[in-house]
Design a protein around this motif. Structure first.
Motif, PDB file in Angstrom:
ATOM      1  N   ASP A 199      46.983  47.943  38.744  1.00  0.00           N
ATOM      2  CA  ASP A 199      48.180  47.152  38.789  1.00  0.00           C
ATOM      3  C   ASP A 199      47.898  45.792  39.446  1.00  0.00           C
ATOM      4  OD1 ASP A 199      49.751  48.698  36.988  1.00  0.00           O
ATOM      5  OD2 ASP A 199      50.549  49.507  39.070  1.00  0.00           O
ATOM      6  N   ARG A 203      47.898  41.983  38.234  1.00  0.00           N
ATOM      7  CA  ARG A 203      48.654  40.790  38.539  1.00  0.00           C
ATOM      8  C   ARG A 203      47.861  39.958  39.178  1.00  0.00           C
ATOM      9  NH1 ARG A 203      51.570  45.381  40.652  1.00  0.00           N
ATOM     10  NH2 ARG A 203      50.683  45.087  42.721  1.00  0.00           N
ATOM     11  N   ALA A 206      47.061  37.614  36.156  1.00  0.00           N
ATOM     12  CA  ALA A 206      48.178  37.269  35.464  1.00  0.00           C
ATOM     13  C   ALA A 206      47.798  37.744  34.070  1.00  0.00           C
ATOM     14  CB  ALA A 206      48.421  35.947  35.636  1.00  0.00           C
ATOM     15  N   ASP A 208      49.379  39.655  32.290  1.00  0.00           N
ATOM     16  CA  ASP A 208      50.643  39.820  31.389  1.00  0.00           C
ATOM     17  C   ASP A 208      51.028  38.690  30.463  1.00  0.00           C
ATOM     18  OD1 ASP A 208      51.181  38.393  33.679  1.00  0.00           O
ATOM     19  OD2 ASP A 208      53.243  39.193  33.765  1.00  0.00           O
TER      20      ASP A 208
END
Length: 276
Positions: A199, A203, A206, A208
């Protein structure tokens, strides 16, 4: 005793092939066919030293030095060494293997009461047919393959790994799993992909957001491993190092795939063949 150059060269090539693959099995290295072929041809040509006159001190010294240099060059052609320390380790194993096989040849020579073996100038000449040589090569290769397969399966069940990803100042270390089912390769570079289920990495880049991932140099690639299947963000940036239980480090030439972890269980997934 007549020495036939074709039998001498072919025999030396086959014997060198066995030397190199035995050394590779002990060193956990994967040899490239083109490099092994070149190394074996070079060793075959070097076997012609059996015809050199070593009756004088200077002649014997030159033959010895040439033979020693030939062994080193053969190893360097076949095996890609990472450092001087790695070269010394590979050379020690290679010389030990040659010594063991030479001892076996001498034992066979002594107990067989045959004149079909002639040893001179550190070179053994086998006066046998090429058909028998081919049969011996096939047998040795099959046995080496069986030993390597059994060893890989046994070791892969007990060995624990860690994978470290470093790109600039950013660094992540995760537990790693050896998965023979991870045969994913990057479609652009052709390099194998080590998958990081993390994760924090997801993150950090970025991922996502598709546009952010593309700007960071990532591309979406379908994947399937023991951890599941789906789309993976893959990049050729960064360096990956795998560390085993014994503390030995393997710098892997690969791409990196990043995906979110499952239930906060972060880990890396790689094909154990990358360590060879």
């Amino acid at each position: 005793m007549k020495i036939y150059a074709d039998v001498l060269i072919v025999t030396s090539c086959l014997v060198e092939f066995i030397y190199l693959h035995t050394a590779a099995a002990l060193l956990h290295r994967k040899l490239r066919g083109s490099r092994v072929f070149t190394a074996c041809i070079f060793a075959g040509v070097m076997s012609l030293l059996i015809c050199a006159d070593g009756g004088t001190f200077i002649g014997a010294l030159l033959i010895t030095l040439t033979k020693a240099a030939g062994i080193v060059v053969t190893l360097l052609i076949a095996v890609k060494v990472k450092s001087f320390g790695d070269f010394v380790r590979c050379l020690a194993v290679f010389l030990a293997i040659r010594a063991v096989y030479t001892w076996l040849i001498i034992v066979y020579w002594e107990i067989s009461d045959t004149k079909r073996i002639f040893v001179r100038n550190f070179t053994a000449y086998f006066d046998i047919s090429l058909l028998k040589l081919a049969a011996a090569l096939i047998t040795a290769y099959v046995l080496l393959s069986i030993v390597e397969t059994v060893k890989r399966r046994v070791c892969s069940k007990t060995m624990n790994y860690e994978a470290r990803f470093q790109c600039g100042d950013y660094e992540v270390t995760l537990p790693a799993v050896a998965d023979t089912g991870n045969r994913l390769c990057d479609s652009f570079t052709g390099l194998p992909v080590v998958i990081f289920c993390c994760d924090d990495m997801y993150r950090h880049y970025a991922l996502d957001e598709t546009e952010s991932g593309m700007r960071a140099g990532f591309r979406l690639t379908p994947y399937s491993t023991i951890n599941g299947s789906g789309l993976l963000h893959v990049t050729s940036k960064g360096n990956v190092t795998i560390t085993d239980d014994s503390g030995e480090n393997y710098d892997i030439r690969c791409c990196v795939g990043i995906k979110p972890s499952d239930q906060n269980h972060s880990r890396a997934i790689f094909n154990p063949a990358l360590l060879e």
